[in-house]
Design a protein around this motif. Structure first.
Motif, PDB file in Angstrom:
ATOM      1  N   ALA A 494      -6.692  -3.228  -7.853  1.00 28.63           N
ATOM      2  CA  ALA A 494      -7.843  -2.947  -8.653  1.00 28.63           C
ATOM      3  C   ALA A 494      -7.772  -3.152  -9.559  1.00 28.63           C
ATOM      4  O   ALA A 494      -8.065  -3.857 -10.106  1.00 28.63           O
ATOM      5  CB  ALA A 494      -8.745  -2.063  -7.397  1.00 28.63           C
ATOM      6  N   VAL A 495      -6.827  -2.424 -10.223  1.00 27.40           N
ATOM      7  CA  VAL A 495      -6.946  -1.934 -11.716  1.00 27.40           C
ATOM      8  C   VAL A 495      -6.249  -2.620 -11.932  1.00 27.40           C
ATOM      9  O   VAL A 495      -6.350  -3.346 -13.607  1.00 27.40           O
ATOM     10  CB  VAL A 495      -6.280  -0.409 -12.093  1.00 27.40           C
ATOM     11  N   ALA A 496      -5.101  -3.751 -11.778  1.00 22.64           N
ATOM     12  CA  ALA A 496      -4.622  -4.763 -12.416  1.00 22.64           C
ATOM     13  C   ALA A 496      -5.888  -5.993 -12.517  1.00 22.64           C
ATOM     14  O   ALA A 496      -5.523  -6.300 -13.935  1.00 22.64           O
ATOM     15  CB  ALA A 496      -2.911  -4.692 -11.993  1.00 22.64           C
ATOM     16  N   CYS A 497      -6.276  -5.866 -12.045  1.00 23.92           N
ATOM     17  CA  CYS A 497      -6.887  -7.684 -11.683  1.00 23.92           C
ATOM     18  C   CYS A 497      -7.767  -6.854 -12.212  1.00 23.92           C
ATOM     19  O   CYS A 497      -8.369  -8.124 -13.632  1.00 23.92           O
ATOM     20  CB  CYS A 497      -7.639  -7.601 -10.070  1.00 23.92           C
ATOM     21  N   ARG A 498      -8.595  -6.059 -12.698  1.00 26.44           N
ATOM     22  CA  ARG A 498      -9.652  -6.450 -13.384  1.00 26.44           C
ATOM     23  C   ARG A 498      -9.261  -5.962 -15.428  1.00 26.44           C
ATOM     24  O   ARG A 498     -10.391  -6.583 -15.855  1.00 26.44           O
ATOM     25  CB  ARG A 498     -10.327  -4.835 -12.966  1.00 26.44           C
ATOM     26  N   SER A 499      -8.371  -5.688 -14.915  1.00 28.68           N
ATOM     27  CA  SER A 499      -7.916  -5.515 -16.608  1.00 28.68           C
ATOM     28  C   SER A 499      -7.298  -6.433 -17.011  1.00 28.68           C
ATOM     29  O   SER A 499      -6.892  -6.622 -18.038  1.00 28.68           O
ATOM     30  CB  SER A 499      -6.914  -4.021 -16.504  1.00 28.68           C
ATOM     31  N   ALA A 500      -6.932  -8.087 -15.951  1.00 32.55           N
ATOM     32  CA  ALA A 500      -6.137  -8.859 -16.788  1.00 32.55           C
ATOM     33  C   ALA A 500      -7.209  -9.789 -17.465  1.00 32.55           C
ATOM     34  O   ALA A 500      -8.094  -9.705 -17.194  1.00 32.55           O
ATOM     35  CB  ALA A 500      -5.644  -9.661 -15.252  1.00 32.55           C
ATOM     36  N   ILE A 501      -6.380 -10.618 -18.268  1.00 35.65           N
ATOM     37  CA  ILE A 501      -7.318 -11.767 -18.659  1.00 35.65           C
ATOM     38  C   ILE A 501      -7.369 -12.542 -17.851  1.00 35.65           C
ATOM     39  O   ILE A 501      -7.368 -12.915 -17.212  1.00 35.65           O
ATOM     40  CB  ILE A 501      -6.253 -11.911 -19.633  1.00 35.65           C
TER      41      ILE A 501
END
Length: 559
Positions: A494-501
Motif C-alpha cells: 500500500a505504501v509503495a502504491c501510494r508513493s509511486a509516480i
C-alpha cells in the motif's frame, strides 16, 4: 539396462515399504510404463479397453530373455537392486518387484518380450502365484508387450468401489501426462477401445513439451532455467545435481488453483509440501490476488540424497538437506523471473500483440546458460527512454525493438522492493492526529510498527510513519488506509502504491531514464506487487513483418 531378475533376500524385503500398489487403471498403467522407462524405452504404446478391464503396454525397451520372464512375476523379484545397500542408490523408477506379482493376484497377466540381440521372443502366461504356467516362443519386435486382462475379476466389490470408467480414463491420462513431463524424450501413443485417444510427441526439454499438455499455454509464455549444483555437504568439486525449472512468466500466465505447481525428483512426480511452498513463496507479490503460478520443478540429484521407501506408490519421499534445496530453488526462480539480454523476448500479451500486428510469430525457447546468467542479471538492457505517451507510458527504444513501460506500476515495483529491503519508520513532529479509530484499526497500526497513542476523546496521535510517506500531503489518508487491515507486507504494498509516480504526471527524459534503470534492477521486473504486467515489448522482427519490409520493392509496386 538388461540384467538378471532375481528374488530379493528376505532381509531386504523387510526393509521395503509394503502396501497395495494396484488400486486402479491408472496405477496399473503407471507401474507398467515405469518398467518400460527403466528398460530404456523411447516409444511406449498404451492400449485400454475399460469395459473389458484390459490394459496393454508395448515398448521398444531392452526386453527380457526366457529366464527373466520365468522369474519376472514372482514376489519381490527385480533386476534393479540386489542388497539393502542398493536402497540408498536407487537410479530406477521401480525397485520393489511387487507390481507384476500383484497383478497376477488381481488379473490375468501375459508378457511377450524379446531382447534386441535375440532371434526369437517369448510369450509367458502367469498363474495366481506369479509362476509361469505357459511358455512358448513367439515372433515379436525387440521390446516388451504386457497385457493385463480381467482386472479385479476375482474381487467384484473392488470393481464396484472404483470411480466410473470416464473418471478412471481421466486418471490414466493425468498419470501419463505427469510421467511424460519427467521424460520428454519419449514418444507416447494412447489408444482407447481400438481408437487413438491422444499422443505426446517427444521434445528436447520439459518447457517444449508442456504446451502439448497445457494447451492454453504457449512456449513463449514459459521460461526455462537449468542449473548444475554440488550436492550438499559433498567434498567433491564437480556438480552432481541439476535443477530443471520451467515457470510460466507471471505477466503472461497463471492459474486459479495451484494445480500446476509440480515437483519431480529423478524422473517421478512427487509430493514434497516444503518445496511446493517454497515455489509459491517465490512467486508472492508477482501475481494477481487468488492466482497461482505455473511452475514445474525437476530435481535430478544424487540418489543418496533421497529415501524413496516412504510410500508404496513412491509418491512421497524423504529428502535430505531440504533447506539447501529450498534455497537453490528460490535462487533459480529468482533468475527465471528477471529480464536479461539472454531471456529477452517479445512480451507479455502475446495474443494481443499477434492481433495487433496480424502476424503470428513463432516464439523461441528460453535457455538460460547458468555460466552467463550472473553477468546478464547485472547488465542493463540498453533501454533508452525516447518519449512519454499519454503521461502514462514510457516509450523506450531497444536494439531488438520497442518497449512501452507503464510508469506508475514500474515505480511501484521499484519502491516495493526498496521498502521490503529497508522498511524504515521515522519520527514526525508534530504528530498526525486521526479521529474515531476503532480498536481493530489501532491494533493494526501497532502491528505494522507505528507508534500510536490516545490524544484526547476519540483522537489518536501517530508519532512514527513509513519514511516514504513523510513528504506526502496525503499522509493522514495513507495512514488511515493502512489501518484497515492486512499484514506488514500488505502495508508495504500500500505504501509503495501510494508513493509511486501517478499516471498523468509529466516526466522528462532524464526522469524516465532513471526510472527505467531502477526498474530493470528489480528482482521481479515483470509485474507489480498486485500482479499487473509492467511492460509491453514489440520485437523489430514483428514490426518488419507488419510493415511488409520483407517484400520485394518491385512486387509491392505491382511491377
Amino acid at each position: 539396462m538388461a540384467s538378471t531378475i532375481q528374488a530379493l533376500p528376505t532381509e531386504v524385503v523387510y526393509l521395503i515399504t509394503a502396501g497395495e500398489v494396484i488400486d486402479s487403471f491408472a496405477s496399473v498403467v503407471r507401474e507398467l510404463v515405469e518398467n518400460s522407462l527403466d528398460a530404456g524405452a523411447t516409444r511406449i504404446i498404451v492400449s485400454l479397453w475399460p469395459q473389458q478391464w484390459r490394459i496393454c503396454v508395448a515398448d521398444n525397451g531392452c526386453g527380457m530373455d526366457e529366464d527373466d520372464l520365468q522369474q519376472a512375476a514372482t514376489a519381490h523379484s527385480t533386476s534393479k537392486i540386489r542388497s539393502s545397500d542398493d536402497l540408498w542408490k536407487i537410479n530406477s523408477l521401480g525397485f520393489r518387484g511387487e507390481a507384476l506379482h500383484s497383478l497376477t493376484t488381481l488379473a490375468d497377466l501375459e508378457i511377450l518380450s524379446r531382447p534386441p540381440g535375440e532371434n526369437v521372443g517369448w510369450r509367458v502366461v502367469y498363474g495366481d502365484n506369479g509362476q509361469a504356467v505357459e511358455v512358448e516362443a513367439t515372433a515379436i519386435a525387440p521390446g516388451t508387450v504386457v497385457t493385463v486382462s480381467n482386472l479385479f475379476g476375482n474381487c467384484e466389490l473392488r470393481r464396484q468401489g472404483l470411480p466410473t470408467a470416464a473418471q478412471q480414463m481421466r486418471g490414466v491420462q493425468l498419470a501419463i501426462q505427469q510421467i511424460a513431463l519427467c521424460h520428454p524424450h519419449v514418444t507416447w501413443q494412447v489408444w482407447q477401445n481400438d481408437r487413438q485417444w491422444f499422443t505426446i510427441s517427444p521434445a528436447a526439454t520439459i518447457g517444449q513439451l508442456l504446451p502439448q499438455i497445457l494447451t492454453q499455454v504457449r512456449q513463449g509464455d514459459l521460461q526455462e532455467v537449468k542449473l548444475e549444483l554440488p550436492n550438499p555437504n559433498s567434498p567433491l568439486p564437480t556438480p552432481h545435481s541439476q535443477i530443471n525449472l520451467v515457470v510460466g512468466l507471471p505477466d503472461r500466465c497463471h492459474r486459479r488453483r495451484p494445480d500446476w505447481v509440480r515437483v519431480a525428483i529423478n524422473g517421478r512426480m512427487v509430493k514434497v509440501p516444503e518445496l511446493e511452498q517454497t515455489i509459491l513463496a517465490a512467486f508472492h507479490r508477482t501475481l494477481p490476488r487468488d492466482r497461482y503460478p505455473v511452475c514445474l520443478l525437476h530435481l535430478a540429484i544424487s540418489p543418496d540424497q533421497i529415501n524413496w521407501n516412504r510410500n508404496p506408490a513412491k509418491s512421497e519421499i524423504y529428502l535430505n538437506e531440504i533447506g539447501y534445496w529450498q534455497e537453490q530453488i528460490t535462487k533459480a526462480i529468482d533468475q527465471a523471473l528477471r529480464i536479461s539480454s539472454v531471456n529477452l523476448k517479445e512480451s507479455v500479451h502475446t495474443t494481443r500483440v499477434s492481433k495487433l500486428l496480424k502476424a503470428a510469430e513463432a516464439k523461441g525457447s528460453y535457455n538460460v546458460n547458468p555460466e552467463n546468467s550472473p553477468e546478464d542479471n547485472n547488465t542493463q538492457l540498453s533501454l533508452k527512454a525516447i518519449a512519454q505517451l499519454s503521461k502514462t507510458y514510457i516509450v523506450a527504444e531497444h536494439p531488438s525493438g520497442m518497449w512501452l513501460v507503464e510508469q506508475h506500476i514500474a515505480h511501484e515495483r521499484v519502491l516495493y522492493e526498496q521498502i521490503c529491503d529497508n522498511w524504515q519508520l521515522v519520527t514526525i513532529e508534530p504528530p498526525i492526529i486521526l479521529y474515531q479509530l476503532s480498536s481493530a484499526q489501532v491494533s493494526q497500526l501497532q502491528t505494522i510498527g507505528l507508534d500510536i497513542e490516545p490524544f484526547g476523546e476519540q483522537l489518536w496521535a501517530i508519532r512514527t510513519i513509513p519514511a516514504l510517506l513523510q513528504q506526502r500531503d496525503d499522509c493522514a489518508d495513507a495512514i488511515l488506509e493502512l489501518s484497515w487491515g492486512g499484514d506488514l507486507q500488505v502495508a508495504q504494498v500500500a505504501v509503495a502504491c501510494r508513493s509511486a509516480i501517478r499516471n498523468g504526471t509529466p516526466m522528462n527524459l532524464e526522469e524516465m531514464q532513471t526510472l527505467l534503470d531502477q526498474w530493470q534492477r528489480t528482482r521481479n521486473p515483470r509485474t507489480c506487487p498486485h500482479g499487473r504486467p509492467i511492460y509491453l515489448s514489440l520485437e523489430e522482427t514483428s514490426l518488419a513483418r507488419f510493415f511488409r519490409r520483407n517484400w520485394v520493392i518491385g512486387k509491392s509496386h505491382g511491377i
